[in-house]
Write an enzyme that holds these catalytic residues in place. Structure first.
Site, PDB file in Angstrom:
ATOM      1  N   SER A  89       0.836  -1.204   0.000  1.00 48.47           N
ATOM      2  CA  SER A  89       0.000   0.000   0.000  1.00 48.47           C
ATOM      3  C   SER A  89       0.870   1.254   0.000  1.00 48.47           C
ATOM      4  CB  SER A  89      -0.960  -0.033   1.184  1.00 48.47           C
ATOM      5  OG  SER A  89      -2.019   0.889   0.989  1.00 48.47           O
ATOM      6  N   LEU A  90       0.945   1.990   1.106  1.00 45.55           N
ATOM      7  CA  LEU A  90       1.797   3.174   1.155  1.00 45.55           C
ATOM      8  C   LEU A  90       3.224   2.839   0.748  1.00 45.55           C
ATOM      9  CD1 LEU A  90       2.516   6.128   2.040  1.00 45.55           C
ATOM     10  CD2 LEU A  90       3.015   5.149   4.288  1.00 45.55           C
ATOM     11  N   ARG A 114      -2.223  11.994  -0.349  1.00 47.12           N
ATOM     12  CA  ARG A 114      -2.903  10.715  -0.125  1.00 47.12           C
ATOM     13  C   ARG A 114      -3.370  10.610   1.322  1.00 47.12           C
ATOM     14  NH1 ARG A 114      -1.362   5.236   1.227  1.00 47.12           N
ATOM     15  NH2 ARG A 114      -2.236   3.689  -0.212  1.00 47.12           N
TER      16      ARG A 114
END
Length: 828
Positions: A89-90, A114
């Protein structure tokens, strides 16, 4: 198979207080850049009294991104680069940074935005299911009748994460517990991340991503969305899709194993991903080594959707793997339940129509903005302008949303116009061809093969090959609507686009499938576009085999542009023309040339510039406009691909709050653009730079005091450093001739260095960097002030309600009402 290695970067859930303690002093430059961009101290966040904010995703994501990157730098100082990269993800942003898809500052800006969008999302929850029965989750959900929960993370055969409404997740947990399939662990998140419920945040992030130049990775990076390496041109699209798509981690690890990876290094705090890798290795030992099969329904989601929080793997190592079937459980799981996304045409909210059309309210026709529309016996907005134009362009109104460069006129904006039965142009100016191609792919995916949309072609004064490459891209993807802007004369690229596919129909009439709309502000330029393409250019293209004899012959009976838009005082390149004089001059030219040439379909003349109030549109139609093209008003909409900081400034602007500045892409010749003056010093500084360019022979000749002002007060770096960055850019872009010329010509070198400021000021505005607010370059005309006055006291006073199709409805319905009132008054 050759032994391979991979570096893995963790995402949200791996953070801990004190992370990065041993790294911060080692990289002071990176820390200073991070604090400047983020507006807070990463060191204090991780080590000091502010550490409690590590539970807030707005602060956590950029802080973890920094710690992951510093960990990588420390390791890379003593170890060779890996063969593959991946991030959860990140962490995928760190993997892309390590692969040189963007620089450190760009990555920080992306993850900060984000985190902001994820932090704003509310409602919904996430639950981890851990245990040997996790692979049964699909059947358990189906048996319980739960169809509003999505699979967010597919971490291993024994660990998945669900995302959806809190009550539905409680029911799902009950079903899992009752079946003895494992334990359920609610995650501490504020929303249903990586699910269909993140569509709005996804769209906003996609628009933000469009403002950045993202490169293809130099080292293969495994994408969360596809569980395969990024292909050329996919970075922006897949990062956008990642937010509401599942993190297919188990498949990603399976793909690494299939490529011979036998050693991984986790670059960041904790060892969560190392545990998941160990689990994948053990699981593989107990089953077939077949490559994980593709996930059904997992085609990358269009870039209209974008970022949200991670829903990271639960802390600690995965439980020991039990024997599994031949097909990896995570792959079978995802195949059974494709990741779902909100359909592109779905309304964003209960109060918002998917088409923003005119609705009945209390028996009276009213637009979505609350502005009364024309009644059944009045002037209808659908009747304004040319009926033939509406038919050829496939639109309800003779109204187009014009392009805004760097993707400010975003794919989201263009797609929303199309879904409302209207047409907009994507802003390609300043973007590389791979970014443009990705935008076309996104629009095709969202709108289908028959969806109507347009693309901009901005004159590339210094780079004609780029102009032609862009046209070849349009032709390859059958883009049928192109808006040409910034041109002062016909070019090869324009002629190639217009005449490709031209022919004679069964009646002998010359036709061309490609519709070219040319924006002009001078009669001589309008004339060039109304005449047939120059014969010398046609013959050259014919000789090179780029046009056929049939196309060339038909093209001689057609105008270069079927639509010519008279652009008055506007944003972008402008001659500050007055619509009251430019429109009659342009329509008069059209009438004469059509009569002389006998074009079978004539030429339609449109109006642009200053169109910010219904009265302005009404005046344009009275002056003979076949259609209108709006610009500035669309930059202050939720769909525009620029920052909220810019939209806040625009929403407060009045009609007198703009000024003129040099155009960065045509700096040396003195071309001008119109920009927002209120709240920024860009116009004053840009004009001063042009004066300096005209006054001095080179950078070395600039007065010492003035040079210090430019370096310390405006650029925040020395001019030699700017030249170094600029030189590297041109070399990477394959344009060494610019560097050679600059090194021989001090004046050209100075121009390139000053043009850096225009790129930088645009980038800072699109990112919304608060520290650079005075340098924001915001292209806009006085139309935005007119619209603000028109919208005052209505729902459209807040730019967050100014959806691009709602703006179109309000202006067109208002124009019809103005005309009806005026006609009634005159008749009376």
């Amino acid at each position: 198979m050759t032994r391979q290695s991979a570096w893995l970067f963790p995402g949200q859930g791996a953070q801990r207080r004190g992370m990065g303690r041993e790294l911060f002093d080692r990289y002071p430059g990176a820390m200073a850049a991070a604090d400047r961009i983020l507006g807070f101290s990463v060191r204090e966040l991780c080590l000091g009294d502010a550490a409690e904010r590590l539970t807030d995703t707005r602060y956590l994501q950029p802080a973890l991104f920094v710690v992951n990157e510093l960990t990588r730098r420390a390791y890379a100082d003593r170890e060779p680069a890996p063969d593959y990269l991946a991030g959860h993800s990140l962490g995928e942003y760190n993997a892309l940074l390590a692969a040189d898809a963007f620089d450190f500052e760009t990555g920080l800006a992306l993850v900060a935005r984000r985190g902001e969008l994820m932090g704003r999302a509310t409602g919904g929850a996430m639950t981890a299911v851990v245990g040997p029965g996790a692979a049964r989750i699909v059947d358990l959900l189906a048996e319980a009748g739960i169809d509003d929960v999505d699979l967010a993370n597919l971490n291993s055969t024994e660990q998945v994460v669900l995302s959806g409404p809190a009550e539905s997740l409680r029911r799902a947990a009950g079903a899992v517990t009752a079946a003895g399939a494992g334990r359920c662990v609610p995650l501490r998140v504020s929303a249903a991340f990586h699910s269909r419920y993140m569509a709005d945040a996804a769209r906003e992030f996609a628009a933000f991503l469009a403002g950045f130049e993202l490169r293809d990775p130099r080292i293969p990076v495994i994408a969360n969305v596809t569980a395969r390496p990024y292909r050329p041109g996919e970075v922006g699209r897949l990062l956008a899709a990642q937010v509401h798509s599942a993190v297919r981690w188990s498949e990603s690890m399976g793909h690494l194993r299939s490529r011979g990876v036998d050693r991984v290094v986790e670059q960041g705090p904790g060892r969560v991903l190392t545990g998941l890798w160990d689990a994948a290795v053990k699981d593989a030992a107990n089953r077939s080594t077949a490559e994980p099969r593709p996930v059904a329904g997992s085609t990358p989601v269009p870039a209209a959707a974008a970022a949200a929080p991670d829903g990271a793997p639960t802390a600690g190592r995965a439980a020991p793997a039990a024997p599994a079937p031949a097909v990896p459980a995570a792959a079978a799981l995802a195949s059974a339940v494709p990741v779902r996304a909100v359909p592109a045409a779905a309304p964003a909210g209960g109060a918002e129509s998917s088409t923003s059309g005119v609705r009945a309210v209390g028996g009276t026709a009213r637009s979505v903005s609350g502005v009364p529309a024309a009644g059944p016996t009045g002037v209808a907005p659908e009747r304004l302008g040319s009926a033939a134009f509406r038919a050829d362009y496939g639109v309800r109104y003779a109204y187009l949303a014009g392009s805004m460069y760097k993707g400010i006129a975003s794919t989201e904006l263009v797609a929303r116009m199309a879904r409302a039965g209207l047409l907009g142009y994507f802003g390609t100016g300043g973007l590389r061809t791979e970014r443009i191609e990705a935008a076309i792919a996104t629009l095709r995916a969202e709108l289908g093969p028959d969806g109507r949309f347009g693309m901009n072609l901005l004159h590339a004064l210094h780079d004609p090959p780029l102009e032609e490459a862009t046209v070849r891209l349009f032709l390859r993807h059958r883009v049928r609507f192109v808006e040409a802007s910034g041109f002062t004369q016909p070019t090869r690229a324009l002629v190639l686009y217009r005449l490709s596919g031209a022919h004679r129909d069964g009646t002998g009439r010359a036709v061309a499938p490609n519709r070219l709309l040319a924006k002009v502000s001078r009669p001589e330029v309008a004339t060039a576009f109304m005449e047939p393409p120059p014969e010398t250019l046609v013959r050259g293209l014919l000789a090179e085999g780029l046009l056929t004899a049939v196309e060339a012959e038909a093209g001689r009976a057609l105008p270069l542009a079927g639509e010519v838009c008279a652009e008055a005082d506007s944003a972008g390149h402008t001659d500050a023309a007055v619509a009251y004089t430019l429109m009659p001059a342009t329509t008069g030219l059209r009438d004469r040339i059509v009569a002389e040439r006998g074009y079978p379909d004539g030429i339609r003349v449109g109006a642009a510039g200053g169109l910010g109030a219904p009265e302005s549109l009404a005046a344009a139609f009275v002056l003979g406009a076949d259609f209108v093209v709006t610009g500035s008003v669309n930059q202050c909409t939720p769909q525009a691909g620029t920052s909220e900081a810019v939209k806040d400034l625009l929403a407060r602007a009045d009609v007198q709050d703009t000024g003129y500045a040099p155009a960065g892409d045509m700096f040396e010749i003195g071309a001008r653009v119109q920009v927002l003056r209120r709240g920024t010093l860009f116009a004053a500084r840009a004009n001063k730079l042009y004066q300096v360019y005209r006054q001095y022979d080179g950078l070395e000749a600039i007065d010492a005091k003035l040079r210090r002002t430019i370096e310390d007060g405006w650029f925040h770096r020395e001019l030699e450093q700017v030249w170094k960055e600029t030189r590297e850019y041109y070399l990477r872009a394959g344009r060494p001739q610019e560097v050679e010329r600059a090194e021989q010509d001090p004046g050209h070198r100075m121009a390139l260095v000053f043009r850096w400021y225009f790129v930088h000021s645009t980038r800072m505005a699109m990112r919304g960097d608060p520290a650079e607010r005075v340098n924001y370059q915001i292209h806009t005309g006085p139309a935005i002030g007119a619209f603000n006055r028109f919208a005052a006291g209505t729902a459209l006073a807040d730019w967050r309600n100014r959806h691009v199709d709602a703006v179109a409805e309000a202006l067109m319905a208002g124009a019809a009402r103005v005309l009806q009132d005026r006609f009634s008054s005159l008749a009376g």
